[in-house]
Structure formats: structure tokens, C-alpha cells
Design an enzyme around this catalytic site. Structure first.
Site: not given
Ligand code: NAP
Length: 519
Positions: A287, A321
Site C-alpha cells: 500500500e 495517505c
Molecule cells: P516509508 O518511508 O516508505 O517507510 C515505510 C516503512 O518501510 C517503514 O517501516 C520503513 O522503516 C520501512 N523501510 C524503509 N526502507 C526500507 C527498505 N529498504 N526495505 C524495507 N522496508 C523499508 O513510508 P513512511 O514515511 O513511513 O509512510 C508514509 C507513506 O506511507 C506515504 O507515502 C503514505 O502515502 C503512505 N501510506 C499509504 C497508505 C495506504 O493505505 N496506501 C496508508 C498510510 C500511509 P524506517 O522507518 O526504519 O525507515
């Protein structure tokens, strides 16, 4: 099944007894800030590490909310192996017992609602109401997925065949890497974990590095509810350092991820590689981001539209999001809607969210603060800054005032790229047709809404507005479990629907069995 499911009610904080409970919970949690939490691998707690991760309060960055070991790649591998071992027994636990455990989790969550909300207030800077809604959604996921599992474990429709007794069973997949974001640090983190385990899988839960404390509290609740060791393994540390190991491991069967498009794409690519010893193709439930629009035409109730735009754009500092980052307004009412949104936005309060007078808290961290302020600079050149835009150095909290930029072109960067902060672009369309075209002009397809009193236009939007969650004459945030199954199209993800009737199918595989019983 869904008949006896009811969404958890939101807490009415205008009632003095509820406000009192919230204040007491905030003080209790304040007294517990800064503690060290362990990694939990196969039930073993590990508190020591070469380096530690500190989760801090975005509204007061010098305040440490929790300390966590930075897990190593070796520990990530161990966690997958512990989950793999636990799968041998957990996958055989009857669905009813797994569902009962998740119902117990829901009960404990309900008892600790105020305290869990307080953790979110400190850790991710949610207002009282936003924190309460996040925990209510987590309770909903528990109640909903447990019921879904009972349904899935029951008899499934197969066509009768003479002389045979056919059946179809949904069985678990294996080990899931559960990788949530920080923005629904309770609901999405817990929801993806509960879907994983209620379906009979085991998990490695790697919370976002900015919100591990709420996840540690959730882990404690899972254990209190009686979850056997190794079924959920808790691993903290930067995704950039341990994420690849979780995704790449040959015993990882699936990845349940919610987060940015960039990381989602990385996981999608890596998960497609078959590693030595791997005997399946990994499933990915990804997602991702959004660039969500609210369309307003000349027939709409403009006050209702302005209310919806303001709430969707600035609730939780625009860090949903589903947040509205594009208001697409037809020419003849553009100025009026803009004026109404500006008027409402000027009344929004911002500050430390432990104080319920504040509608908005701080943005999550220094990186987000810089990214959003950079986008405000870009946007101020692409359009005209109408409100907000003042930046500070962020040292006393990552506060960014709600910002409105008008006369933005549909293809401008701030019209196309996810900012994930309180920045709203106003885009003018010559008529409804053009507004709808603009609404569909991004690579994303998560949420959208249309305000109009014209039935034929609302019907057209149902057919033509290509988003996973479309709302008519209401805001584009605030999806409710079961009522609005949630998830987007295109670059917003793999088209799944969290909190929907087919979500658990993503966490299971169907086994067809047929026994010869007659001639
Ligand atoms: P993110 O930076 O992509 O991080 C999400 C998760 O991925 C975190 O636990 C992060 O860990 C981890 N991660 C980072 N690098 C990784 C890698 N190389 N391999 C595997 N996992 C890795 O996103 P965010 O800033 O937490 O969240 C915001 C985003 O989520 C926005 O784009 C939002 O639109 C989206 N979102 C989408 C939905 C939906 O239902 N579509 C719902 C909520 C949020 P670390 O924190 O340790 O880096």
C-alpha cells in the site's frame, strides 16, 4: 458475519469524564517516556545492541519517547527463522482459537484505549481526536479480521459432483515481513500484523523507526493475550539497513508493507527475485502513496465542500495517505471556495498536541520538516501563496502551519508529487469535465471526492474518477473499517482493500480437496 461487527465509537472528549481520563493517560505515559524496549525474537528479549534507535516527540524533539536496539542483518535473519519455526505449530492452531486470541487483543486494546492514544500523541504528534481514531481503527481491524477468519474457515461454496466430496479450504502462507508506516502507527501497524496471524501465518514486525514505541506496547498486548513465542517477532532498526534482509530471505513467504511509493517499488522488485533454497514466488501486499483531490462544481454546497477540504487537507498535519492535497474547483465558484477554505483554515490551532486545544501537532521528523518546507518554496513559485508558508528552524518542534497555494497548474510539481504535509494546492478547472480530467492526471489513485448536487455528474464520477476510495459530498479522509474498505489503484499500491471482505484472501491460499465417496 459482518452483521454483528460495529465500528468502535470515537471518544467524545466534550464529556468531562473522558477528557479527565485522557489527561490522566497523558500524565501516566509522560512518566514512562524514555524507556528501553527489547527486540523480541522467538520469545527471547534482546536489549543490547551496538547502536540504539531513539524515537522522539515531534513537538519537542529533545524528549525521547522510547529507545530501541538497532537490529543487525543477522538478527533480521534470525527473526525470519524464528517465525518459520513457529509457523510449524501456529499454522495448525484451529482458526477459531486464532480468532479468539485476536478478540482478546481487541478487548485489551479497548481497556487501554486512552493510554495507547496518549502514546500516539507523544510519539507521532496526533491530536487527541486523531489518536483516538487511530486506536479505534486498530480495535476495528482486530474485531473485523477475527470475524473474517471465522467466515473463511467455514464451508466454502463448491459445485457438488456425483461420487465425490469436494471442499475448499483457505490455509496460511508462511512467514510474513510486516512493514508499516508511522502515520497510522497504531491502526496500520496492528492491522497488518493481526491479519497476518489470524490467518495462521507468523510474522516479523518491523515498525517504522519514528513510531516503534506504540508497536512495542502492541507487542506486549499480543503476549498478554497469550500469543505463543515466535508467532510475532519484533525487530527495530532502520528499514534501509534491515529491510532488504527481511524481504530477501528465502523463507519469507510474503511482505505486507504500507509506506511510500519509492520503498514499495523497491520491495516489489526485490521480492520478485527467487533466492537459493526458495521454493515459492513471494506475494507482496504493498500500500503506497497518494495525491488526492477534492473536486467541487458550481452546484455544490460550498460550505460543506470547504469543511471537507479543510479537514481532509490539514487533519493530522496533512500526513494521511488519503489527505486532500489538491482542491480542483470549477472556475465560477473557485474564488468563493478558496475564500471559505482560507477562512476556516485561519481558525485552525497548532501546537503541542497534549493540549486538546491544538487541532494540529508537529510533522513527524526533521526530514519531513525539510521536505515539506522545500515543497512550499517550490509551490510558492509554481502558484501564489495565500496562507501559511512561514518556516522556522524546527528546533522547538517540527511545526509547519497549514499552507494554501492557489492558481497551481495541473501538471506542476506540487500538483503531482506527494508532499505528505499540510500543503494544499488550489487548481482551477473551466468546468466539471476538465475538473474530472485533472483529478485523474496523477500516477496515483488512492482517494478522491466530488462535491456536487448534479446526480449525473456524481454518477459519472463513480464510473470515471479512478481511485480506490471515492467519496461523494463528504471529505476524502476517515475511512472506516468494513464501511469503506481501503486501498488505492495505480502507484498507490497493489489494489488491496484493508478492512474489506477480501483482505484476508491476500494472507491465505486456497486448497481444493476432493474425496471419492461413491461409485
Ligand atoms: P516509508 O518511508 O516508505 O517507510 C515505510 C516503512 O518501510 C517503514 O517501516 C520503513 O522503516 C520501512 N523501510 C524503509 N526502507 C526500507 C527498505 N529498504 N526495505 C524495507 N522496508 C523499508 O513510508 P513512511 O514515511 O513511513 O509512510 C508514509 C507513506 O506511507 C506515504 O507515502 C503514505 O502515502 C503512505 N501510506 C499509504 C497508505 C495506504 O493505505 N496506501 C496508508 C498510510 C500511509 P524506517 O522507518 O526504519 O525507515
Amino acid at each position: 458475519m459482518a452483521t454483528d461487527f460495529r465500528n468502535e465509537p470515537f471518544t467524545d472528549f466534550t464529556r468531562p469524564e473522558n477528557a479527565e481520563k485522557m489527561r490522566a493517560a497523558i500524565e501516566k505515559v509522560r512518566g514512562q517516556l524514555g524507556q528501553t524496549y527489547p527486540l523480541i525474537i522467538g520469545g527471547r528479549e534482546i536489549t543490547t545492541a551496538a547502536t540504539m534507535l531513539e524515537s522522539t516527540n515531534p513537538a519537542n524533539p529533545s524528549q525521547v519517547v522510547g529507545r530501541f536496539p538497532n537490529a543487525t542483518v543477522e538478527q533480521a535473519n534470525e527473526a525470519i527463522e524464528a517465525a518459520d519455526e513457529a509457523f510449524k505449530t501456529w499454522s495448525r492452531v484451529p482458526a477459531k482459537e486464532r480468532a479468539d486470541l485476536v478478540f482478546r487483543v481487541a478487548d485489551i486494546l479497548r481497556q487501554r484505549k486512552f493510554e495507547l492514544s496518549a502514546w500516539l500523541i507523544f510519539e507521532v504528534s496526533k491530536s487527541w481526536a486523531e489518536a483516538d481514531a487511530d486506536i479505534a481503527e486498530l480495535i476495528d481491524f482486530a474485531e473485523y479480521y477475527a470475524r473474517q477468519m471465522l467466515k473463511l474457515a467455514g464451508p466454502q461454496e463448491v459445485v457438488p459432483y456425483p461420487g465425490e466430496k469436494p471442499e475448499l479450504r483457505y490455509i496460511p502462507l508462511g512467514v510474513g515481513a510486516v512493514i508499516p508506516p508511522w502515520n497510522f502507527a497504531g491502526a496500520i501497524m496492528g492491522g497488518m500484523t493481526l491479519a497476518t496471524i489470524v490467518a495462521g501465518n507468523t510474522a516479523v514486525l518491523k515498525p517504522a523507526s519514528t513510531s516503534p514505541t506504540i508497536a512495542a506496547q502492541f507487542m506486549r498486548i499480543l503476549m498478554e493475550a497469550g500469543l505463543p513465542d515466535g508467532v510475532v517477532n519484533f525487530l527495530t532498526g532502520p528499514g534501509g539497513a534491515i529491510g532488504d534482509a527481511l524481504v530477501d530471505h528465502p523463507r519469507t513467504r510474503f511482505i505486507a508493507f504500507t509506506g511510500s511509493k519509492e520503498i514499495g517499488m523497491r520491495i516489489f522488485e526485490r521480492a520478485s527475485k527467487v533466492h537459493p533454497g526458495q521454493i515459492w514466488l513471494k506475494r507482496t501486499i504493498l500500500e503506497m502513496g497518494g495525491k488526492d483531490s477534492i473536486v467541487v462544481d458550481e452546484t455544490a454546497d460550498l460550505d460543506a465542500a470547504a469543511d471537507g477540504i479543510t479537514a481532509s487537507a490539514f487533519g493530522f498535519q496533512g500526513q494521511k495517505c488519503s489527505a486532500c492535497s489538491r482542491a480542483i474547483i470549477v472556475d465560477s465558484v473557485y474564488d468563493k471556495v478558496l475564500e471559505k477554505v482560507v477562512e476556516r483554515t485561519k481558525k485552525l490551532t497548532m501546537g503541542d498536541p497534549t493540549d486538546p486545544a491544538n487541532y494540529m501537532g508537529a510533522v513527524i521528523d526533521d526530514k519531513a520538516f525539510k521536505k515539506i518546507t522545500d515543497y512550499i518554496k517550490i509551490g510558492s513559485k509554481e502558484g501564489k501563496l495565500v496562507l501559511g508558508g512561514e518556516t522556522s528552524d524546527g528546533k522547538n518542534g517540527y511545526f509547519i502551519p497549514p499552507t494554501i497555494i492557489k492558481d497551481v497548474a495541473p501538471d506542476a510539481r506540487i500538483s503531482q508529487e506527494e508532499i505528505f504535509g499540510p500543503v494544499l494546492a488550489f487548481i482551477k478547472a473551466k468546468d466539471f469535465d476538465e475538473a474530472l480530467q485533472i483529478a485523474n492526471n496523477t500516477e496515483f489513485g488512492l482517494t478522491g471526492s466530488v462535491y456536487s448536487k448534479d446526480r449525473s455528474r456524481l454518477d459519472r464520477a463513480k464510473d470515471e474518477f479512478h481511485v480506490g476510495n471515492l467519496y461523494l459530498n463528504r471529505k476524502c479522509t476517515g475511512a472506516l473499517v468494513g464501511v469503506h474498505p481501503f486501498g488505492g489503484f495505480n502507484m498507490s499500491g497493489t489494489d488491496s482493500k484493508a478492512g474489506g471482505p477480501d483482505y484476508l484472501l491476500l494472507f491465505t491460499q486456497a486448497k481444493s480437496i476432493s474425496e471419492k465417496v461413491g461409485p
